[in-house]
Scaffold this active site. Structure first.
Site, PDB file in Angstrom:
ATOM      1  CB  CYS A  26      -5.340 -26.630 -36.632  1.00 22.86           C
ATOM      2  SG  CYS A  26      -5.867 -28.356 -36.113  1.00 22.86           S
ATOM      3  CB  CYS A  29      -6.745 -27.735 -31.442  1.00 20.70           C
ATOM      4  SG  CYS A  29      -5.200 -28.550 -32.268  1.00 20.70           S
ATOM      5  CG  ASP A 448     -20.663   4.422 -39.235  1.00 21.36           C
ATOM      6  OD1 ASP A 448     -21.166   4.809 -38.516  1.00 21.36           O
ATOM      7  OD2 ASP A 448     -19.456   5.094 -39.535  1.00 21.36           O
TER       8      ASP A 448
END
Length: 791
Positions: A26, A29, A448
Site C-alpha cells: 500500500c 509502505c 496542447d
C-alpha cells in the site's frame, strides 16, 4: 531546434541510484520506507509505489549497502538496479501479481455467495441445521479464510516482525477473530437454546450465533480492491515503456569504407556514422553529414509540419525521416539523448507525486493500534467487572468485528468503479485516484495545440488561382505533381485534389527540391509547387493579389504554397491544421467551471496565436520544446496554481506527468495516454470539462464514503465495548455500512454533469504568467466557427 539538457543536475559529490523494492502492499509502505531512509544524514529518497522503485540521492561517502540494509530492516526486499532508461518490457512481475490476486479473488467470490446464504440461514433459523452442518460451513469457508486470505496474513506478520501495524493487521485479526468465534459457536456452544427470533438475536444469550460469512466477505471485498490495485500498478509503468519504444532498435552503421552494417542501437558510439532512409526512425541524436530530407519532429516538439534538414543540421533520436536518405554522425547516445531525458522527465514527475489513493491506510496509522487497545481493554474491563469469560470475549470480539474496515476498504474502489462506468458512457477513463484528488483544486488548464485543439492533420484550407485560372484546374496541376511526393503538405494537397477531380494525370520527370518544393511535367507543361524561393531562381514574380493573399494567410498561421506553370505563377493554396469543431465550446465550458485556459505548443508563434484567437484563448505559449513545457507547468505551480494539462503527443508526456492533473485525448499516442491521469476517448474536447466535473463529483463521493465508514466505526465501537452489540449484530451492522457505501457510490451513475455556458470572459492571467497574451478574449469567444476551419 534547441537541445534539451541531456544529464540530470546533481550536486557535486552526490550519487543517485535506483533501487527496486519488493513487498510493498500500500501507499503507507512507500511512506514508511521514505521516512526511514530520509532520517539518514544527507540521504534524500523518493519512493514510487506504482513502479516499486526508489530514487536515492546520497553523499559519495555513504555506502549504498547501508541504504539497502535499511530497506530490508524495514521489512521489504531491496535490489540495486541500473539507473538507465526503461525499455518496452519488464511487465512479467506485474502480470504475475495480477494473476496472483485474480486467482484468489475468483475462488473467494465463488465460495462466498453460497457460504453467505447457508450461514445466515443457520444463524437465523437454527432448526434448519442437520447433523454435521458445521462441516459444510467449514468446507466452504476454509479455502477463503486460509489460501485466499494469505496475502493479508503475510503482510500482517511481516509488519508485526518490524513493529508496525496497517490495515492488513486489523483485517487479519478481524478474519481470525470472526473465524475463531464461529468455530467455537458451531462446535462447543449449546445449540439447543439457539435464538428463535430477532428479539433473541439482540441479546447476548444467543447460543448458536455464527458469522463465518463475515470473515469470508471481508476477505473477498478486500481481495477485489487488491486485484484492481495490481491492475493499476501494471499499467503505471506503460508510460515509460511506451516512450522508450519510440526509439529505434537497430541501425545501419557505416564503416571506414562506407559499407553498411546493421547493429543494435545500444552499440552506437559517439562519432559513429549511420544511415537513415525515408520512413525510418533516427536512431540517436546527431548531425547530418550527407543528404537532404524532411524530418517529422511531431513526436518531440508537437510541430504539425516536418522540417527540412541538410548537412550541418542537428537531428534528434526518435524523429522520423519522411524524405530522402541521410547520413548522420552520432553526437549523443544512450542516456545522454533527448529521448532518454524525456523518459527521465516522466519518471521524475511520477516520483514527485504523493499517492493519495489509500486514505484508509493513512488513517490506519492511528486507527489500527487504537482498535487493538480498545479490544484488549474491553476484555479486561468485563473480566474485572465480574462478568463471565464468555461475555467478556464476546464483547471484545464484537469490537474487532465492528471495527473491521470493510466499509473503509470499499469506500474508494466502489466509487471509482461506478465513476469509471459512468465516465465510459461519456468517453472518459479514470486511471486512478490521483485524477480525483487533483481535480478538486485545479484552477488552470493548459491545452496542447497540435492533435488536441486541432485535428493534427494537414488539410487544404483555401485555393486561389491567378486571373483566368479556376480552382479545378489549379488543383489538377498541383495534385498531380504532389501525388509523387512523400511530404505531409504534398499529401494534404493530393488528398484535396482526388475527391474533387477523381483520376489525376500522370507526372513525368518528377524532381524533389529539398526545403523548397518539387517540379515535374503534367499534361506536357512544367509544373512547380512550393515556396517563393523555388521560383526566385527563374525570376518568376508573384502577382500582387496573390502576394497579398499569401501574407494574409501566413498571418493566420497557415502555410502558403505557390503553384507555377512554365515559370509563371498561376495560383496559391493554403494548408492548415484544422481546429476541432468542439474546441470553442470546450474552452467556454472550462471557464464555466472557473478555470483559466492557456494554449501551449511547439509550433511557431503566428500559428499558435491564430489558433488561440480561433478558440478564444489569449494566453498562448509557442515554440515550446518538451523540457520547456515541463518548465512552464512547474512555473505555474510555483505561482500557486494547480494545473491540468491536456495533450496527445509523445512530446506532451513529460508535461502530462508533471501537471497536477494530466488529461490525454484518446486519439493521441500511447505514451501520452499512459502518462496522463484521465483519458478522453471521444473526439470531443467538451468532454474535458465533463471529465473534471465527474472527477470532482467522484472525489466528493469518496470523501463522503470515508467519513461515513470511519464515523460508523467511531460510533459503533463504544457500543460493542459496552456489551450492547451481539457479534452477529456487529457483523450485520458492518454489512449495512458497506451497503450504504455501495449505494452512495452507485448514485454516480446518474450524476448530472452538464456545464453551463459562461456569461463572463476568461479571467486574465497573472502578471507573472509566462507567455501571457493581451488579446481580447471576449471578442474571440463570440466567434461561432473556428478561424482555421477550411472553406
Amino acid at each position: 531546434m534547441t537541445a534539451i539538457p541531456a544529464t540530470d543536475a546533481a550536486p557535486s559529490g552526490e550519487v543517485v541510484v535506483s533501487v527496486a523494492i519488493a513487498g510493498m502492499t500500500c501507499g503507507a509502505c512507500a511512506a514508511r520506507i521514505e521516512r526511514r531512509l530520509n532520517d539518514l544524514e544527507g540521504v534524500a529518497v523518493s519512493v514510487n509505489y506504482a513502479s516499486e522503485r526508489a530514487r536515492v540521492a546520497l553523499p559519495a561517502d555513504v555506502p549504498i549497502a547501508r541504504v539497502m540494509d535499511e530497506i530490508r530492516a524495514t521489512g521489504y526486499g531491496a535490489e540495486l538496479v541500473e539507473d538507465t532508461v526503461p525499455m518496452a518490457d519488464g511487465t512479467g512481475e506485474a502480470d504475475r501479481r495480477v494473476r496472483y490476486f485474480r486467482r484468489r479473488l475468483i475462488v473467494a467470490a465463488i465460495l462466498f455467495m453460497p457460504l453467505c446464504d447457508v450461514s445466515i440461514g443457520f444463524s437465523l433459523v437454527p432448526w434448519l441445521r442437520f447433523p454435521g452442518w458445521q462441516w459444510l460451513l467449514v468446507a466452504l469457508a476454509a479455502p477463503v479464510l486460509t489460501w485466499a486470505a494469505w496475502p493479508f496474513y503475510a503482510a500482517a506478520v511481516r509488519g508485526a516482525r518490524h513493529g508496525t501495524a496497517t490495515m492488513d493487521t486489523l483485517v487479519s485479526l478481524g478474519i481470525v477473530a470472526a473465524t475463531s468465534w464461529s468455530l467455537y459457536a458451531m462446535f462447543w456452544r449449546d445449540t439447543d437454546n439457539a435464538p428463535r427470533s430477532w428479539l433473541f438475536v439482540l441479546a447476548h444469550q444467543s447460543g448458536g450465533a455464527i458469522y463465518i460469512d463475515v470473515a469470508a466477505g471481508v476477505t473477498t471485498f478486500l481481495l477485489a480492491g487488491r486485484y484492481f490495485e495490481a491492475l493499476s500498478k501494471r499499467r503505471s509503468g506503460d508510460a515509460l515503456r511506451s516512450l522508450a519504444a519510440v526509439g529505434a532498435r537497430d541501425v545501419a552503421v557505416l564503416d571506414a569504407g562506407d559499407a553498411e552494417h546493421r547493429v543494435p542501437v545500444t552499440q552506437l558510439e559517439v562519432g559513429d556514422r549511420f544511415v537513415v532512409r525515408p520512413g525510418e526512425t533516427v536512431a540517436t541524436d546527431g548531425e547530418v553529414v550527407f543528404g537532404d530530407s524532411a524530418i517529422d519532429r511531431s513526436a518531440m516538439t508537437g510541430e504539425s509540419l516536418p522540417v527540412d534538414v541538410a548537412p550541418g543540421d542537428r537531428v534528434v533520436g526518435g524523429t522520423i525521416a519522411v524524405g530522402g536518405r541521410l547520413v548522420v554522425r552520432a553526437t549523443s547516445v544512450g542516456r545522454d539523448t533527448q529521448l532518454a531525458h524525456m523518459l527521465r522527465l516522466v519518471e521524475d514527475a511520477q516520483n514527485e507525486k504523493a499517492p493519495v489513493q489509500r486514505l484508509a491506510d493513512r488513517i490506519s496509522g492511528v486507527f489500527v493500534p487504537a482498535v487493538l487497545v480498545i479490544a484488549v481493554a474491553t476484555l479486561a474491563g468485563w473480566l474485572l467487572a465480574g462478568a463471565s469469560a464468555e461475555r467478556a470475549v464476546s464483547a471484545a470480539i464484537s469490537v474487532l468485528i465492528i471495527a473491521c474496515p470493510c466499509a473503509l476498504g470499499l469506500a474508494t474502489p466502489t466509487a471509482l468503479l461506478v465513476a469509471s462506468g459512468a465516465g465510459a458512457r461519456r468517453g472518459i477513463f479514470f486511471k486512478g485516484y490521483q485524477a480525483l484528488e487533483a481535480s478538486r483544486q485545479v484552477d488552470t488548464v493548459v491545452l496542447d495545440k497540435t492533435g488536441t485543439v486541432t485535428e493534427g492533420t494537414m488539410t487544404v484550407a483555401d485555393v486561389e488561382g491567378a486571373p483566368g485560372i479556376d480552382r479545378a484546374l489549379l488543383l489538377r496541376w498541383a495534385g498531380a505533381l504532389e501525388v509523387a511526393s512523400e511530404h505531409l503538405v504534398a499529401r494534404a494537397i493530393a488528398a484535396a485534389a482526388r475527391p474533387e477531380l477523381g483520376t489525376l494525370p500522370a507526372v513525368e520527370g518528377f524532381v524533389a527540391e529539398p526545403g523548397l518544393g518539387a517540379r515535374g511535367y503534367v499534361d506536357g507543361h512544367e509544373v512547380a509547387i512550393g515556396k517563393a524561393a523555388l521560383f526566385a531562381a527563374h525570376r518568376a514574380t508573384i502577382p500582387p493579389t496573390l502576394a497579398a493573399l499569401c501574407a494574409e494567410w501566413e498571418a493566420l498561421g497557415r502555410t502558403a504554397v505557390l503553384v507555377g506553370r512554365d515559370d509563371e505563377i498561376v495560383g496559391v493554396l493554403s494548408v492548415a491544421d484544422t481546429v476541432r469543431p468542439s474546441a470553442v465550446a470546450a474552452v467556454s465550458e472550462l471557464r464555466a467551471l472557473g478555470l483559466h485556459c492557456m494554449l501551449l505548443t511547439g509550433d511557431n508563434e503566428p500559428t499558435a496565436r491564430a489558433v488561440g484567437a480561433a478558440i478564444g484563448v489569449a494566453d498562448v505559449v509557442a515554440d515550446a520544446l518538451p523540457a520547456q513545457k515541463v518548465a512552464l507547468i512547474r512555473r505555474l505551480q510555483g505561482q500557486g496554481r494547480t494545473v491540468a494539462m491536456v495533450g496527445d503527443g509523445v512530446n506532451d508526456a513529460p508535461a502530462l506527468a508533471t501537471a497536477d492533473l494530466g488529461l490525454a485525448v484518446g486519439s493521441g499516442t500511447d505514451v501520452a495516454i499512459d502518462a496522463a491521469d484521465l483519458i478522453i476517448v471521444r473526439d470531443d474536447l467538451r468532454v474535458v470539462a465533463t471529465a473534471i466535473a465527474l472527477a470532482r463529483r467522484t472525489l466528493r463521493t469518496i470523501r463522503g464514503n470515508l467519513a461515513w465508514a470511519f464515523g460508523y466505526n467511531v460510533a459503533a465501537i463504544p457500543l460493542a465495548a459496552c456489551g450492547l452489540l451481539n457479534p452477529l449484530i456487529a457483523a450485520a451492522a458492518m454489512g449495512l455500512s458497506s451497503g450504504f457505501v455501495v449505494w452512495n457510490s452507485s448514485r454516480l451513475r446518474h450524476a448530472e454533469l452538464d456545464v453551463r455556458t459562461p456569461t463572463t470572459p476568461d479571467r486574465p492571467p497573472t502578471p507573472d504568467r509566462a507567455g501571457g497574451g493581451s488579446e481580447d478574449v471576449a471578442a474571440a469567444t463570440d466567434r461561432s466557427q473556428p478561424a482555421l476551419t477550411p472553406g
